[in-house]
Design a protein around this motif. Structure first.
Motif, PDB file in Angstrom:
ATOM      1  N   ASP A 163       0.824  -1.208   0.000  1.00  0.00           N
ATOM      2  CA  ASP A 163       0.000   0.000   0.000  1.00  0.00           C
ATOM      3  C   ASP A 163       0.860   1.260   0.000  1.00  0.00           C
ATOM      4  O   ASP A 163       0.359   2.357  -0.179  1.00  0.00           O
ATOM      5  CB  ASP A 163      -0.902  -0.018   1.249  1.00  0.00           C
ATOM      6  CG  ASP A 163      -2.166   0.799   1.051  1.00  0.00           C
ATOM      7  OD1 ASP A 163      -2.474   1.143  -0.100  1.00  0.00           O
ATOM      8  OD2 ASP A 163      -2.831   1.091   2.057  1.00  0.00           O
ATOM      9  N   ASN A 164       2.161   1.105   0.212  1.00  0.00           N
ATOM     10  CA  ASN A 164       3.051   2.272   0.301  1.00  0.00           C
ATOM     11  C   ASN A 164       3.981   2.392  -0.913  1.00  0.00           C
ATOM     12  O   ASN A 164       4.983   3.080  -0.862  1.00  0.00           O
ATOM     13  CB  ASN A 164       3.893   2.193   1.581  1.00  0.00           C
ATOM     14  CG  ASN A 164       3.072   2.536   2.811  1.00  0.00           C
ATOM     15  OD1 ASN A 164       2.157   3.344   2.741  1.00  0.00           O
ATOM     16  ND2 ASN A 164       3.374   1.895   3.921  1.00  0.00           N
ATOM     17  N   THR A 165       3.640   1.670  -1.987  1.00  0.00           N
ATOM     18  CA  THR A 165       4.495   1.701  -3.169  1.00  0.00           C
ATOM     19  C   THR A 165       4.237   2.933  -4.028  1.00  0.00           C
ATOM     20  O   THR A 165       4.997   3.229  -4.937  1.00  0.00           O
ATOM     21  CB  THR A 165       4.279   0.444  -4.023  1.00  0.00           C
ATOM     22  OG1 THR A 165       2.880   0.341  -4.356  1.00  0.00           O
ATOM     23  CG2 THR A 165       4.717  -0.810  -3.277  1.00  0.00           C
ATOM     24  N   LYS A 166       3.157   3.662  -3.750  1.00  0.00           N
ATOM     25  CA  LYS A 166       2.846   4.853  -4.543  1.00  0.00           C
ATOM     26  C   LYS A 166       3.887   5.944  -4.296  1.00  0.00           C
ATOM     27  O   LYS A 166       4.457   6.050  -3.224  1.00  0.00           O
ATOM     28  CB  LYS A 166       1.444   5.365  -4.186  1.00  0.00           C
ATOM     29  CG  LYS A 166       0.329   4.385  -4.533  1.00  0.00           C
ATOM     30  CD  LYS A 166      -1.028   4.994  -4.234  1.00  0.00           C
ATOM     31  CE  LYS A 166      -2.143   4.026  -4.615  1.00  0.00           C
ATOM     32  NZ  LYS A 166      -2.137   2.828  -3.803  1.00  0.00           N
ATOM     33  N   GLN A 167       4.105   6.744  -5.300  1.00  0.00           N
ATOM     34  CA  GLN A 167       5.067   7.834  -5.216  1.00  0.00           C
ATOM     35  C   GLN A 167       4.404   9.105  -4.684  1.00  0.00           C
ATOM     36  O   GLN A 167       3.232   9.361  -4.949  1.00  0.00           O
ATOM     37  CB  GLN A 167       5.643   8.116  -6.606  1.00  0.00           C
ATOM     38  CG  GLN A 167       6.603   7.051  -7.115  1.00  0.00           C
ATOM     39  CD  GLN A 167       7.908   7.029  -6.334  1.00  0.00           C
ATOM     40  OE1 GLN A 167       8.480   8.070  -6.029  1.00  0.00           O
ATOM     41  NE2 GLN A 167       8.378   5.847  -5.992  1.00  0.00           N
ATOM     42  N   LEU A 168       5.175   9.874  -3.960  1.00  0.00           N
ATOM     43  CA  LEU A 168       4.715  11.194  -3.546  1.00  0.00           C
ATOM     44  C   LEU A 168       4.547  12.067  -4.785  1.00  0.00           C
ATOM     45  O   LEU A 168       5.344  11.981  -5.731  1.00  0.00           O
ATOM     46  CB  LEU A 168       5.742  11.812  -2.592  1.00  0.00           C
ATOM     47  CG  LEU A 168       5.429  13.180  -1.994  1.00  0.00           C
ATOM     48  CD1 LEU A 168       4.148  13.142  -1.181  1.00  0.00           C
ATOM     49  CD2 LEU A 168       6.591  13.646  -1.120  1.00  0.00           C
ATOM     50  N   GLU A 169       3.506  12.891  -4.798  1.00  0.00           N
ATOM     51  CA  GLU A 169       3.250  13.754  -5.950  1.00  0.00           C
ATOM     52  C   GLU A 169       4.475  14.632  -6.232  1.00  0.00           C
ATOM     53  O   GLU A 169       5.151  15.102  -5.314  1.00  0.00           O
ATOM     54  CB  GLU A 169       2.043  14.654  -5.678  1.00  0.00           C
ATOM     55  CG  GLU A 169       0.725  13.914  -5.657  1.00  0.00           C
ATOM     56  CD  GLU A 169      -0.445  14.843  -5.359  1.00  0.00           C
ATOM     57  OE1 GLU A 169      -0.267  16.080  -5.421  1.00  0.00           O
ATOM     58  OE2 GLU A 169      -1.540  14.339  -5.062  1.00  0.00           O
ATOM     59  N   ASP A 170       4.709  14.861  -7.525  1.00  0.00           N
ATOM     60  CA  ASP A 170       5.888  15.621  -7.947  1.00  0.00           C
ATOM     61  C   ASP A 170       5.964  16.991  -7.296  1.00  0.00           C
ATOM     62  O   ASP A 170       7.052  17.463  -6.942  1.00  0.00           O
ATOM     63  CB  ASP A 170       5.895  15.786  -9.475  1.00  0.00           C
ATOM     64  CG  ASP A 170       6.286  14.499 -10.181  1.00  0.00           C
ATOM     65  OD1 ASP A 170       6.822  13.604  -9.502  1.00  0.00           O
ATOM     66  OD2 ASP A 170       6.046  14.389 -11.396  1.00  0.00           O
TER      67      ASP A 170
ATOM     68  N   LEU B 244       3.521   9.439   3.050  1.00  0.00           N
ATOM     69  CA  LEU B 244       4.648   9.675   2.151  1.00  0.00           C
ATOM     70  C   LEU B 244       5.342  11.000   2.465  1.00  0.00           C
ATOM     71  O   LEU B 244       6.566  11.119   2.347  1.00  0.00           O
ATOM     72  CB  LEU B 244       4.181   9.649   0.692  1.00  0.00           C
ATOM     73  CG  LEU B 244       3.638   8.294   0.203  1.00  0.00           C
ATOM     74  CD1 LEU B 244       3.174   8.392  -1.236  1.00  0.00           C
ATOM     75  CD2 LEU B 244       4.700   7.203   0.343  1.00  0.00           C
ATOM     76  N   ILE B 245       4.574  11.996   2.862  1.00  0.00           N
ATOM     77  CA  ILE B 245       5.171  13.272   3.274  1.00  0.00           C
ATOM     78  C   ILE B 245       6.009  13.071   4.538  1.00  0.00           C
ATOM     79  O   ILE B 245       7.140  13.556   4.645  1.00  0.00           O
ATOM     80  CB  ILE B 245       4.088  14.342   3.494  1.00  0.00           C
ATOM     81  CG1 ILE B 245       3.543  14.805   2.132  1.00  0.00           C
ATOM     82  CG2 ILE B 245       4.628  15.529   4.290  1.00  0.00           C
ATOM     83  CD1 ILE B 245       2.370  15.742   2.214  1.00  0.00           C
ATOM     84  N   LEU B 246       5.468  12.329   5.494  1.00  0.00           N
ATOM     85  CA  LEU B 246       6.206  12.080   6.739  1.00  0.00           C
ATOM     86  C   LEU B 246       7.499  11.307   6.489  1.00  0.00           C
ATOM     87  O   LEU B 246       8.461  11.418   7.257  1.00  0.00           O
ATOM     88  CB  LEU B 246       5.328  11.306   7.728  1.00  0.00           C
ATOM     89  CG  LEU B 246       4.132  12.069   8.312  1.00  0.00           C
ATOM     90  CD1 LEU B 246       3.264  11.144   9.157  1.00  0.00           C
ATOM     91  CD2 LEU B 246       4.603  13.257   9.141  1.00  0.00           C
ATOM     92  N   ALA B 247       7.504  10.500   5.430  1.00  0.00           N
ATOM     93  CA  ALA B 247       8.690   9.691   5.125  1.00  0.00           C
ATOM     94  C   ALA B 247       9.746  10.467   4.346  1.00  0.00           C
ATOM     95  O   ALA B 247      10.868   9.980   4.183  1.00  0.00           O
ATOM     96  CB  ALA B 247       8.271   8.454   4.319  1.00  0.00           C
ATOM     97  N   HIS B 248       9.423  11.678   3.877  1.00  0.00           N
ATOM     98  CA  HIS B 248      10.398  12.455   3.109  1.00  0.00           C
ATOM     99  C   HIS B 248      11.511  12.941   4.044  1.00  0.00           C
ATOM    100  O   HIS B 248      11.243  13.427   5.140  1.00  0.00           O
ATOM    101  CB  HIS B 248       9.721  13.652   2.437  1.00  0.00           C
ATOM    102  CG  HIS B 248      10.567  14.299   1.394  1.00  0.00           C
ATOM    103  ND1 HIS B 248      11.616  15.139   1.705  1.00  0.00           N
ATOM    104  CD2 HIS B 248      10.547  14.219   0.040  1.00  0.00           C
ATOM    105  CE1 HIS B 248      12.187  15.550   0.589  1.00  0.00           C
ATOM    106  NE2 HIS B 248      11.562  15.003  -0.438  1.00  0.00           N
TER     107      HIS B 248
END
Length: 456
Positions: A233-240, A324-328
């Motif tokens: 479920d976390n394979t999606k990319q953060l928006e450009d 995904l933001i938190l993982a950046h």
């Protein structure tokens, strides 16, 4: 070969409930079990991307009945202010015939529920097991289910002197009080009548609160663990747009602030939030709904604010990919309302945690995190419940300053707890035990009916 079962899921019509239910559905489907997920029609589109096993998990949309006081088209808690929650619960109750018809037609073995306290009645009538599954904290449930939890006073036998309401929490309790009385009845009735009590938590974080609930009801409480999304479920990319924006800043320097889909601030508190972010002098991404009375974020911003922060601050009024933001790597601080979902997401991140609770259960989650576990700081409020830009800025600075004793303490405690929570064996162990218990429950039920059939 273990026996497979068919489970219904019927969570409260809020994304903070439906999403973790769907994470659990994915775990069940991964092990070969089938799930029928009952939800409002409009919610299906927003949840479909979380369904990793569409061959095993089937959405069953419900028509939300019209109720006086519920705005046209409102189907979930994010469609309405908290003050209208009673009308949504009334609408949920009016779906009972649809739920019963689905049970009759599809004949599940189990049905998971939380606020629909009448589900056990349907389950008993149709020969299936009912599982109450709460995705709110055990510490909050423990405090609320036993009378006596006034401001600063623990209920009898309550296992913590720290996870309590205080004087400045009266505002949060008042805003929730009328709705809470109805929820209290639903929770107690569900606990008393269901076949299985289960909670989305783990011993490592809330063990003593789970023991307290078990002692009160004299029943074993099953835990699912944190119930975080499956890796797929976390394979999606953060928006450009966010990759490009965040990449402009140093590692661990950006503040990310989000207050959930239900919190709708007054305009003056919204502006105080913006100004508090500005005062930190750090880059920030503030993801909140437009405040009351405003259609857009831009029209509610403080005068001159956009110009002053244009190179380091963004206020965003739409949905964002929070995990995904938190993982950046650029994000170093997570300011949030301490809803139970955000609480878990913050614990498995590397970010410093600053908490600004608004509702009753969020207040208790915050005390658990800040005072019991010592992994976060809470924004200080006045007795009125008001927070200032200064108090927000002070809280953030206290954990983001590399020389801060408090910042280093919560960082160390957080790192230790995160290491435990992200260990693959922890999640797998809880899931395996949970599913095995349900399989035995279903198998024993089938044996009962088989024996009854032989007697006839």
């Amino acid at each position: 070969m273990s026996q497979k079962f068919h489970a219904f899921m019927f969570p409260w019509f809020a994304f903070g409930h439906m999403t973790p239910y769907l994470h659990l559905a994915n775990k069940l489907a991964e092990k070969g079990h089938r799930v029928t997920f009952l939800l409002p029609k409009k919610a299906q589109k927003q949840l479909e991307h979380h369904n990793l096993f569409p061959d095993k998990i089937v959405f069953h949309p419900l028509t939300i009945p019209s109720v006086d006081g519920l705005p046209d088209g409102a189907e979930t808690a994010s469609d309405i202010p908290i003050s209208l929650g009673k009308f949504l619960t009334a609408a949920m109750d009016l779906t009972r015939d649809q739920v019963e018809a689905a049970v009759r037609d599809l004949r599940p073995d189990l049905i998971f529920f939380d606020f629909a306290y009448w589900v056990p009645e349907i389950a008993k009538e149709h020969g299936l097991k009912s599982v109450i599954y709460f995705v709110i904290s055990a510490s909050s449930l423990a405090h609320e289910i036993v009378p006596g939890g006034d401001l600063g006073v623990a209920p009898p036998g309550y296992p913590s002197s720290k996870v309590l309401y205080r004087r400045h929490d009266a505002h949060a309790l008042l805003s929730f009080s009328s709705h809470y009385k109805r929820l209290h009845h639903r929770v107690i009735t569900g606990f008393m009548n269901c076949d299985v009590i289960s909670i989305r938590t783990c011993e490592e974080v809330e063990g003593k609160f789970c023991d307290y609930i078990e002692g009160h009801y004299q029943r074993k409480v099953l835990l699912t663990g944190p119930m975080l999304p499956l890796e797929q479920d976390n394979t999606k990319q953060l928006e450009d747009r966010w990759i490009h924006w965040l990449s402009r800043f140093e590692s661990g320097s950006v503040i990310y602030c989000a207050l959930g889909s239900q919190i709708n601030l007054e305009k003056d508190q919204f502006q105080e939030l913006c100004l508090g972010m500005e005062l930190t002098c750090l880059p920030f991404l503030l993801a909140v709904k437009p405040p009351k009375g405003a259609k857009t974020i831009q029209e509610a911003l403080p005068e001159g604010f956009e110009e002053r922060v244009k190179n380091r601050g963004v206020v965003w009024g739409e949905w964002v990919q929070q995990p995904l933001i938190l993982a950046h790597p650029s994000v170093g601080c997570f300011v949030n309302h301490c809803g139970f979902g955000s609480m878990w997401e913050s614990l498995v991140s590397d970010c410093q945690i600053v908490l600004l609770p608004f509702l009753a259960d969020q207040v208790l989650n915050t005390r658990l995190m800040t005072d019991e576990l010592e992994v976060s700081v809470e924004v200080q409020r006045e007795d009125t419940g008001w927070f200032s830009k200064e108090s927000l800025s002070v809280a953030i600075t206290s954990v983001m300053d590399k020389d801060s004793e408090l910042g280093n303490l919560v960082r160390m405690n957080h790192a230790k707890l995160k290491e435990i929570l992200v260990c693959p064996g922890l999640s797998t162990g809880y899931t395996n035990k949970f599913v095995e218990t349900l399989q035995n429950l279903v198998h024993d039920t089938n044996l009962e009916y088989k024996h009854l059939g032989n007697k006839v």
